[in-house]
Scaffold this motif. Structure first.
Motif, PDB file in Angstrom:
ATOM      1  N   ALA A 418       0.796  -1.234   0.000  1.00  0.00           N
ATOM      2  CA  ALA A 418       0.000   0.000   0.000  1.00  0.00           C
ATOM      3  C   ALA A 418       0.832   1.290   0.000  1.00  0.00           C
ATOM      4  CB  ALA A 418      -0.970  -0.007   1.184  1.00  0.00           C
ATOM      5  N   PRO A 419       1.883   1.406   0.827  1.00  0.00           N
ATOM      6  CA  PRO A 419       2.643   2.666   0.801  1.00  0.00           C
ATOM      7  C   PRO A 419       3.239   2.973  -0.574  1.00  0.00           C
ATOM      8  CG  PRO A 419       3.189   1.391   2.753  1.00  0.00           C
ATOM      9  CD  PRO A 419       2.368   0.495   1.877  1.00  0.00           C
ATOM     10  N   PRO A 426       0.171  10.681  -6.828  1.00  0.00           N
ATOM     11  CA  PRO A 426       0.548  11.992  -7.384  1.00  0.00           C
ATOM     12  C   PRO A 426       1.151  11.876  -8.786  1.00  0.00           C
ATOM     13  CG  PRO A 426       1.268  11.807  -5.107  1.00  0.00           C
ATOM     14  CD  PRO A 426       0.825  10.448  -5.525  1.00  0.00           C
ATOM     15  N   PHE A 427       1.867  10.786  -9.049  1.00  0.00           N
ATOM     16  CA  PHE A 427       2.469  10.609 -10.371  1.00  0.00           C
ATOM     17  C   PHE A 427       1.397  10.369 -11.433  1.00  0.00           C
ATOM     18  CE2 PHE A 427       4.619   7.946 -13.619  1.00  0.00           C
ATOM     19  CZ  PHE A 427       5.581   8.866 -14.024  1.00  0.00           C
ATOM     20  N   ALA A 459       7.104  11.824  -3.521  1.00  0.00           N
ATOM     21  CA  ALA A 459       6.038  11.140  -2.788  1.00  0.00           C
ATOM     22  C   ALA A 459       6.586   9.940  -2.024  1.00  0.00           C
ATOM     23  CB  ALA A 459       4.937  10.699  -3.761  1.00  0.00           C
ATOM     24  N   VAL A 460       7.491   9.166  -2.666  1.00  0.00           N
ATOM     25  CA  VAL A 460       8.126   8.028  -1.991  1.00  0.00           C
ATOM     26  C   VAL A 460       8.926   8.520  -0.784  1.00  0.00           C
ATOM     27  CG1 VAL A 460       9.832   6.180  -2.212  1.00  0.00           C
ATOM     28  CG2 VAL A 460       8.219   6.612  -4.074  1.00  0.00           C
ATOM     29  N   ALA A 461       9.683   9.599  -0.977  1.00  0.00           N
ATOM     30  CA  ALA A 461      10.493  10.144   0.119  1.00  0.00           C
ATOM     31  C   ALA A 461       9.625  10.629   1.276  1.00  0.00           C
ATOM     32  CB  ALA A 461      11.361  11.291  -0.401  1.00  0.00           C
ATOM     33  N   PHE A 462       8.457  11.188   0.961  1.00  0.00           N
ATOM     34  CA  PHE A 462       7.566  11.671   2.019  1.00  0.00           C
ATOM     35  C   PHE A 462       6.979  10.507   2.812  1.00  0.00           C
ATOM     36  CE2 PHE A 462       3.250  12.726   3.462  1.00  0.00           C
ATOM     37  CZ  PHE A 462       3.542  13.790   4.310  1.00  0.00           C
ATOM     38  N   ILE A 463       6.545   9.462   2.119  1.00  0.00           N
ATOM     39  CA  ILE A 463       5.947   8.312   2.801  1.00  0.00           C
ATOM     40  C   ILE A 463       6.978   7.599   3.678  1.00  0.00           C
ATOM     41  CG2 ILE A 463       4.950   6.024   2.414  1.00  0.00           C
ATOM     42  CD1 ILE A 463       3.430   7.198   0.066  1.00  0.00           C
ATOM     43  N   GLY A 466      10.879   8.796   7.517  1.00  0.00           N
ATOM     44  CA  GLY A 466      11.695   8.362   8.653  1.00  0.00           C
ATOM     45  C   GLY A 466      12.969   7.686   8.201  1.00  0.00           C
ATOM     46  N   TYR A 467      12.829   6.807   7.241  1.00  0.00           N
ATOM     47  CA  TYR A 467      14.003   6.117   6.691  1.00  0.00           C
ATOM     48  C   TYR A 467      14.934   7.097   5.993  1.00  0.00           C
ATOM     49  CZ  TYR A 467      16.811   3.095   3.698  1.00  0.00           C
ATOM     50  OH  TYR A 467      17.854   2.479   3.056  1.00  0.00           O
ATOM     51  N   VAL A 468      14.350   8.027   5.229  1.00  0.00           N
ATOM     52  CA  VAL A 468      15.159   9.024   4.519  1.00  0.00           C
ATOM     53  C   VAL A 468      15.952   9.869   5.509  1.00  0.00           C
ATOM     54  CG1 VAL A 468      15.070  11.076   3.052  1.00  0.00           C
ATOM     55  CG2 VAL A 468      13.630   9.097   2.512  1.00  0.00           C
TER      56      VAL A 468
END
Length: 485
Positions: A418-419, A426-427, A459-463, A466-468
């Motif tokens: 899902a994430p 958005p893409f 969008a991936v970086a926002f989701i 924490g990891y980023v």
């Protein structure tokens, strides 16, 4: 992908719709000889990887010797079958009489190419087992370069499908020789003996490869049967329209396959070491990486596929081939999401259930395609492929992989899938917005796609912020600090 994108229209326009359709049919028919592999490629990868990890070089040698011994005999059978296929090919399909003789000769050459590639493909499995995909890809690039140069020369000098088939044969001979040499240098402890293998070795290979063999049958039914159904029930020209849309899906599958293929020996290594945490991490991160790579490709193909086909092959193919593309891509969203899970199942020898699902999917695909082609033409064939694929990959796979890695099916879908799918929303919006601006060539099309990609990665970086923040940002700062000093 570059070769596929820019080479396919060159071949199509040089050969014409009918001859190109016959070429695709010939490849599809001979492709069924790949079933004679009996799943041995997967067995070699599994047992050589395990033997190299544990230091059991004798076991690795026995496995590859047995596989090569079996394949040499299978190759002889395949050559005989190629002769039979060449004889009946023009009778089975709606091949124009002027192309019948060339089609027969091309099938014989393709059959010989298939036999050589299948027989010496054990060397490729050795490179995969040792995680030397870099060397494997260098050989693949060399094969591609030889093929491209040969085909371009042949078509520019007025030759047809026979010359293309001959170029494929030369390319596979060179690449097979390079693979054998490279495998010997990488793993000199392997001792190949061309003699009848032990019964126990054959049994061990067959226990593993039998289910891989079923999966191979399913793949052939899914990817090759569609062209055959179109050729048998519609026309050779219609194969061209179907193959254009299908080929884009195949290119996407090659990218994802190159990622997922490396997970098979990795899973074998974790399983051999008893590292369940590593196996779970491989599933989580591998699935997310696979979706992250494949999602923007699939979204672009669905949203802007018709525009791309019009620029790539010609506007006359946009509507029909574009619709086929949209239907087939719908299933790939979930098929790609399960690619890591399938690799893990193979790596830990838990692929029996997946093989049975795959063969059921393939048979259902064939039956539905034959039924629906009478009502909806080439769109019906695409629907026959999409429907069973969605059922298998949405209903069965999440439940199965959850048992192997210790996650619930809900966690697989909600926490892993899902994430990544959410990051694609958005893409999708950006792609539809960009489609409002007309394009007149492929260069501008790719520029537009590249311009929308930052939306996806942001969008991936926002989701995964924490990891980023914890992993990516410190590494970037470290690189910048090192560069500054």
């Amino acid at each position: 992908m570059a070769v596929g994108f820019f080479f396919a229209p060159f071949i199509l326009h040089r050969l014409g719709d009918a001859a190109y359709g016959v070429w695709v049919l010939a490849i599809s028919v001979v492709g069924y000889l790949g079933l004679m592999d009996l799943g041995l490629q997967s067995s070699v990868l599994r047992f050589v990887s395990k033997g190299h990890t544990t230091g059991d070089h004798e076991g690795s040698s026995e496995a590859i010797s047995a596989a090569l011994w079996v394949r040499l005999q299978i190759g002889a059978v395949c050559l005989v079958l190629s002769v039979g296929l060449a004889a009946i090919f023009p009778l089975w399909f709606k091949v124009p009489p002027a192309l019948a003789s060339d089609a027969r000769k091309a099938i014989l050459l393709i059959g010989l190419t298939t036999v050589i590639g299948m027989t010496f493909g054990v060397a490729s499995a050795v490179l995969s087992a040792l995680n030397r995909y870099d060397l494997q890809n260098y050989v693949g690039l060399t094969q591609t370069a030889i093929r491209v140069m040969g085909v371009v020369y042949a078509l520019r000098t007025g030759h047809g499908i026979i010359s293309i088939a001959f170029c494929e044969l030369i390319a596979i001979i060179v690449s097979s020789a390079l693979l054998l040499y490279t495998a010997h240098r990488l793993y000199p402890e392997l001792k190949v003996k061309l003699q009848k293998p032990k019964r126990e070795t054959l049994r061990k290979l067959w226990v593993y490869s039998s289910y891989a063999f079923l999966t191979t049958i399913a793949v052939q039914l899914v990817y090759q049967a569609d062209n055959l159904v179109v050729g048998a029930f519609v026309s050779a020209t219609a194969v061209t329209y179907y193959a254009i849309g299908n080929s884009l899906c195949r290119y996407a599958s090659q990218i994802v396959g190159s990622i997922g293929g490396s997970f098979v020996p990795a899973a074998s290594t974790y399983e051999a070491a008893g590292d369940t945490a590593g196996l779970l991490a491989l599933f989580r991160n591998g699935t997310r990486a696979t979706i992250m790579v494949s999602l923007p490709i699939l979204i672009t193909l669905v949203v802007r596929g018709r525009t791309f086909i019009a620029l790539w092959m010609g506007p006359q193919y946009a509507r029909s081939s574009g619709t086929v593309l949209i239907i087939l891509c719908t299933a790939l969203f979930f098929s790609f999401a399960n690619r890591t899970a399938a690799s893990i199942a193979y790596g830990v020898e838990k692929h029996k259930a997946s093989a049975l699902w795959a063969i059921s999917e393939g048979v259902t695909n064939l039956i539905l395609s034959v039924v629906l082609v009478r009502w909806y033409g080439i769109y019906g064939v695409a629907l026959g492929t999409m429907i069973p694929s969605l059922i298998v990959h949405v209903v069965f796979w999440p439940r199965y992989i959850s048992k192997l890695v210790g996650l619930s099916a809900f966690e697989v879908i909600w926490n892993v899938w899902a994430p990544m799918f959410l990051a694609g929303v958005p893409f999708v919006i950006a792609s539809y917005a960009m489609a409002a601006f007309p394009v007149h060539n492929l260069t501008m099309f790719f520029i537009q796609v590249l311009a929308t990609l930052p939306v996806y990665f942001l969008a991936v970086a926002f989701i995964f912020r924490g990891y980023v923040r914890q992993q990516v940002v410190p590494r970037i700062r470290s690189v910048l600090f090192t560069s500054a000093h």
